[in-house]
Design a protein around this motif. Structure first.
Motif, PDB file in Angstrom:
ATOM      1  N   MET A   1       0.840  -1.171   0.000  1.00  0.00           N
ATOM      2  CA  MET A   1       0.000   0.000   0.000  1.00  0.00           C
ATOM      3  C   MET A   1       0.891   1.242   0.000  1.00  0.00           C
ATOM      4  SD  MET A   1      -3.006   0.822   2.645  1.00  0.00           S
ATOM      5  CE  MET A   1      -4.185   2.051   2.257  1.00  0.00           C
ATOM      6  N   SER A   2       0.548   2.187  -0.831  1.00  0.00           N
ATOM      7  CA  SER A   2       1.341   3.402  -0.964  1.00  0.00           C
ATOM      8  C   SER A   2       0.516   4.596  -0.503  1.00  0.00           C
ATOM      9  CB  SER A   2       1.755   3.581  -2.420  1.00  0.00           C
ATOM     10  OG  SER A   2       2.402   4.785  -2.603  1.00  0.00           O
ATOM     11  N   GLY A   3       1.162   5.515   0.149  1.00  0.00           N
ATOM     12  CA  GLY A   3       0.466   6.703   0.617  1.00  0.00           C
ATOM     13  C   GLY A   3       1.416   7.877   0.708  1.00  0.00           C
ATOM     14  N   LEU A   4       0.963   8.948   1.278  1.00  0.00           N
ATOM     15  CA  LEU A   4       1.792  10.136   1.414  1.00  0.00           C
ATOM     16  C   LEU A   4       2.528  10.200   2.741  1.00  0.00           C
ATOM     17  CD1 LEU A   4      -0.280  13.043  -0.169  1.00  0.00           C
ATOM     18  CD2 LEU A   4       1.796  11.990  -1.010  1.00  0.00           C
ATOM     19  N   LEU A   5       2.514   9.118   3.505  1.00  0.00           N
ATOM     20  CA  LEU A   5       3.226   9.111   4.768  1.00  0.00           C
ATOM     21  C   LEU A   5       4.540   8.365   4.607  1.00  0.00           C
ATOM     22  CD1 LEU A   5       0.258   8.374   7.173  1.00  0.00           C
ATOM     23  CD2 LEU A   5       1.290  10.568   6.653  1.00  0.00           C
ATOM     24  N   GLY A   6       5.586   8.888   5.173  1.00  0.00           N
ATOM     25  CA  GLY A   6       6.876   8.227   5.100  1.00  0.00           C
ATOM     26  C   GLY A   6       7.959   9.192   4.661  1.00  0.00           C
ATOM     27  N   PRO A   7       9.151   8.635   4.403  1.00  0.00           N
ATOM     28  CA  PRO A   7      10.288   9.489   4.039  1.00  0.00           C
ATOM     29  C   PRO A   7      10.101  10.193   2.696  1.00  0.00           C
ATOM     30  CG  PRO A   7      10.891   7.185   3.880  1.00  0.00           C
ATOM     31  CD  PRO A   7       9.531   7.245   4.494  1.00  0.00           C
ATOM     32  N   ASN A   8       9.351   9.588   1.773  1.00  0.00           N
ATOM     33  CA  ASN A   8       9.128  10.240   0.485  1.00  0.00           C
ATOM     34  C   ASN A   8       8.338  11.529   0.647  1.00  0.00           C
ATOM     35  OD1 ASN A   8      10.509   8.268  -0.840  1.00  0.00           O
ATOM     36  ND2 ASN A   8       8.697   7.171  -1.548  1.00  0.00           N
ATOM     37  N   THR A   9       7.456  11.566   1.604  1.00  0.00           N
ATOM     38  CA  THR A   9       6.678  12.779   1.855  1.00  0.00           C
ATOM     39  C   THR A   9       7.585  13.911   2.314  1.00  0.00           C
ATOM     40  OG1 THR A   9       4.773  11.464   2.483  1.00  0.00           O
ATOM     41  CG2 THR A   9       4.768  13.748   3.160  1.00  0.00           C
ATOM     42  N   LEU A  10       8.551  13.595   3.158  1.00  0.00           N
ATOM     43  CA  LEU A  10       9.482  14.623   3.628  1.00  0.00           C
ATOM     44  C   LEU A  10      10.318  15.168   2.481  1.00  0.00           C
ATOM     45  CD1 LEU A  10      10.673  13.054   6.995  1.00  0.00           C
ATOM     46  CD2 LEU A  10       8.984  14.856   6.633  1.00  0.00           C
ATOM     47  N   LEU A  11      10.746  14.300   1.581  1.00  0.00           N
ATOM     48  CA  LEU A  11      11.500  14.757   0.412  1.00  0.00           C
ATOM     49  C   LEU A  11      10.631  15.604  -0.507  1.00  0.00           C
ATOM     50  CD1 LEU A  11      13.509  11.529  -0.457  1.00  0.00           C
ATOM     51  CD2 LEU A  11      14.387  13.657   0.502  1.00  0.00           C
ATOM     52  N   LEU A  12       9.404  15.193  -0.711  1.00  0.00           N
ATOM     53  CA  LEU A  12       8.482  15.930  -1.570  1.00  0.00           C
ATOM     54  C   LEU A  12       8.219  17.323  -0.992  1.00  0.00           C
ATOM     55  CD1 LEU A  12       6.573  15.819  -4.049  1.00  0.00           C
ATOM     56  CD2 LEU A  12       4.806  15.029  -2.480  1.00  0.00           C
ATOM     57  N   LEU A  13       7.914  17.391   0.281  1.00  0.00           N
ATOM     58  CA  LEU A  13       7.646  18.671   0.919  1.00  0.00           C
ATOM     59  C   LEU A  13       8.915  19.507   1.081  1.00  0.00           C
ATOM     60  CD1 LEU A  13       5.037  17.617   3.607  1.00  0.00           C
ATOM     61  CD2 LEU A  13       4.631  18.662   1.379  1.00  0.00           C
ATOM     62  N   GLY A  14      10.053  18.840   1.224  1.00  0.00           N
ATOM     63  CA  GLY A  14      11.328  19.549   1.324  1.00  0.00           C
ATOM     64  C   GLY A  14      11.646  20.331   0.058  1.00  0.00           C
ATOM     65  N   GLY A  15      11.290  19.771  -1.092  1.00  0.00           N
ATOM     66  CA  GLY A  15      11.491  20.486  -2.348  1.00  0.00           C
ATOM     67  C   GLY A  15      10.642  21.735  -2.413  1.00  0.00           C
ATOM     68  N   PHE A  16       9.396  21.620  -1.970  1.00  0.00           N
ATOM     69  CA  PHE A  16       8.526  22.801  -1.944  1.00  0.00           C
ATOM     70  C   PHE A  16       9.018  23.823  -0.927  1.00  0.00           C
ATOM     71  CE2 PHE A  16       5.234  19.953  -3.828  1.00  0.00           C
ATOM     72  CZ  PHE A  16       5.083  20.671  -5.003  1.00  0.00           C
ATOM     73  N   LEU A  17       9.550  23.353   0.183  1.00  0.00           N
ATOM     74  CA  LEU A  17      10.108  24.264   1.183  1.00  0.00           C
ATOM     75  C   LEU A  17      11.302  25.018   0.612  1.00  0.00           C
ATOM     76  CD1 LEU A  17      10.033  25.306   4.106  1.00  0.00           C
ATOM     77  CD2 LEU A  17      11.533  23.418   4.701  1.00  0.00           C
ATOM     78  N   ALA A  18      12.156  24.330  -0.135  1.00  0.00           N
ATOM     79  CA  ALA A  18      13.309  24.978  -0.758  1.00  0.00           C
ATOM     80  C   ALA A  18      12.854  26.027  -1.776  1.00  0.00           C
ATOM     81  CB  ALA A  18      14.195  23.939  -1.424  1.00  0.00           C
ATOM     82  N   LEU A  19      11.860  25.683  -2.583  1.00  0.00           N
ATOM     83  CA  LEU A  19      11.329  26.653  -3.549  1.00  0.00           C
ATOM     84  C   LEU A  19      10.737  27.864  -2.846  1.00  0.00           C
ATOM     85  CD1 LEU A  19       9.578  24.354  -6.167  1.00  0.00           C
ATOM     86  CD2 LEU A  19      11.493  25.886  -6.574  1.00  0.00           C
TER      87      LEU A  19
END
Length: 68
Positions: free
Chosen positions: A1-19
């Motif tokens: 099962m795949s979702g938005l919780l986990g380390p990938n979410t932090l990387l995804l949001l980290g990119g938006f934070l950098a932008l």
């Protein structure tokens, strides 16, 4: 099962934070009184472009990296 919780979410949001950090820095530079008018216009244009172009580009890059 795949979702938005986990380390990938932090990387995804980290990119938006950098932008957002880059855009906020350019916005702050565009509002400084000591900066020449032509530079303020360039900074103003750049911070808008970072948000309008950078967000969708980051989503494409994140999809290509498998963050979704």
């Amino acid at each position: 099962m795949s979702g938005l919780l986990g380390p990938n979410t932090l990387l995804l949001l980290g990119g938006f934070l950098a932008l957002g950090t880059v855009a906020a820095t350019l916005f702050a530079l565009a509002g400084r009184a000591g900066v020449p008018r032509w530079q303020r216009r360039i900074y103003g244009l750049l911070w808008v472009l970072v948000l309008l172009v950078g967000g969708p580009l980051w989503l494409v890059a994140a999809a290509g990296l498998g963050l979704f």
